[in-house]
Design a protein around this motif. Structure first.
Motif, short mmCIF file in Angstrom:
data_model
loop_
_atom_site.label_atom_id
_atom_site.label_comp_id
_atom_site.label_asym_id
_atom_site.label_seq_id
_atom_site.Cartn_x
_atom_site.Cartn_y
_atom_site.Cartn_z
N SER A 6 -42.45 6.98 -73.51
CA SER A 6 -42.52 7.97 -72.48
C SER A 6 -43.02 7.02 -71.23
O SER A 6 -42.44 7.62 -70.10
CB SER A 6 -43.48 9.06 -72.92
N LYS A 7 -43.83 6.25 -71.32
CA LYS A 7 -44.28 5.49 -70.15
C LYS A 7 -43.40 4.43 -69.48
O LYS A 7 -43.21 4.13 -68.42
CB LYS A 7 -45.60 4.69 -70.35
N SER A 8 -42.76 3.86 -70.51
CA SER A 8 -41.75 2.70 -70.10
C SER A 8 -40.46 3.20 -69.74
O SER A 8 -39.58 2.34 -69.21
CB SER A 8 -41.82 1.66 -71.18
N LYS A 9 -40.13 4.22 -70.17
CA LYS A 9 -38.83 4.81 -70.05
C LYS A 9 -37.49 3.88 -70.60
O LYS A 9 -36.46 4.12 -70.32
CB LYS A 9 -38.36 5.00 -68.16
N SER A 10 -37.95 3.34 -71.67
CA SER A 10 -36.92 2.45 -72.54
C SER A 10 -36.17 3.24 -73.40
O SER A 10 -35.14 2.86 -73.74
CB SER A 10 -37.92 1.63 -73.39
N ASN A 11 -36.23 4.65 -73.52
CA ASN A 11 -35.39 5.53 -74.17
C ASN A 11 -34.10 5.72 -73.11
O ASN A 11 -33.38 6.45 -73.98
CB ASN A 11 -36.15 6.56 -74.81
N GLU A 12 -34.24 5.58 -72.21
CA GLU A 12 -33.08 5.77 -71.16
C GLU A 12 -31.99 4.92 -71.44
O GLU A 12 -30.75 5.25 -71.15
CB GLU A 12 -33.40 5.71 -69.85
N SER A 13 -31.93 3.81 -72.43
CA SER A 13 -30.83 2.84 -72.80
C SER A 13 -31.08 2.48 -74.15
O SER A 13 -32.43 2.17 -74.59
CB SER A 13 -31.43 1.19 -71.78
N LYS A 14 -29.92 2.34 -74.72
CA LYS A 14 -29.95 2.46 -76.23
C LYS A 14 -30.53 0.96 -76.43
O LYS A 14 -31.22 0.90 -77.40
CB LYS A 14 -28.57 2.46 -76.89
N GLU A 15 -30.13 0.11 -75.52
CA GLU A 15 -30.45 -1.64 -75.94
C GLU A 15 -31.95 -1.71 -75.76
O GLU A 15 -32.73 -2.48 -76.56
CB GLU A 15 -29.85 -2.39 -74.79
N LEU A 16 -32.51 -1.10 -74.55
CA LEU A 16 -33.97 -1.13 -74.38
C LEU A 16 -34.65 -0.35 -75.51
O LEU A 16 -35.70 -0.72 -75.95
CB LEU A 16 -34.31 -0.66 -72.93
N LEU A 17 -34.30 0.87 -76.07
CA LEU A 17 -34.91 1.45 -76.98
C LEU A 17 -35.01 0.57 -78.42
O LEU A 17 -36.00 0.73 -79.00
CB LEU A 17 -34.14 2.93 -77.32
N LYS A 18 -33.75 0.27 -78.47
CA LYS A 18 -33.84 -0.62 -80.05
C LYS A 18 -34.80 -1.90 -79.91
O LYS A 18 -35.36 -2.39 -80.82
CB LYS A 18 -32.22 -1.19 -80.04
N GLU A 19 -34.85 -2.61 -78.83
CA GLU A 19 -35.59 -3.78 -78.37
C GLU A 19 -37.20 -3.34 -78.41
O GLU A 19 -37.81 -3.91 -78.86
CB GLU A 19 -35.53 -4.23 -77.00
N THR A 20 -37.50 -2.15 -77.84
CA THR A 20 -38.90 -1.61 -77.98
C THR A 20 -39.26 -1.23 -79.17
O THR A 20 -40.52 -1.43 -79.45
CB THR A 20 -38.92 -0.43 -76.96
N GLN A 21 -38.47 -0.69 -80.15
CA GLN A 21 -38.62 -0.30 -81.37
C GLN A 21 -38.98 -1.58 -82.23
O GLN A 21 -39.84 -1.56 -83.05
CB GLN A 21 -37.54 0.52 -81.84
#
Length: 108
Positions: free
Chosen positions: A48-63
């Protein structure tokens, strides 16, 4: 890639390993090997803070980053409690560092 949490982060772990083998003549029992791992670990992020969930690539990387940090925490906890099974194979990070986390190793 930049996120709202950090615009200059590499968003990855880095492990630099130095292996030193000391060979003492023909007596194999006197040979010694030492390893020094220098680790720079990526920080965990809240989606929610990083907004990484706005991109599938960033979401996967963050997870993946958060999962490996959680696994490292679980491994350290199991080692401290003396658990029967230590989950070193649950992430690449802990698998690479397993010889330096258990037994008579020193971790700073």
């Amino acid at each position: 890639k930049a996120t709202n949490s950090n615009d200059t982060s590499s968003r990855s772990h880095m492990i630099f390993t130095v292996v030193i083998d000391v060979v003492h003549g023909s007596d194999v029992n006197l040979n010694r090997t030492g390893r020094l791992h220098v680790c720079d670990l990526a920080g965990s992020e809240r989606l929610s803070k990083s907004k990484s969930n706005e991109s599938k690539e960033l979401l996967k990387e963050t997870q993946a980053i958060n999962t490996s940090l959680l696994t490292l925490s679980n491994v350290v906890e199991k080692l401290q409690k003396g658990g029967d099974h230590v989950p070193f194979r649950d992430s690449k990070l802990t698998y690479l560092l397993q010889n330096s986390l258990g037994n008579d190793s020193k971790t700073l």
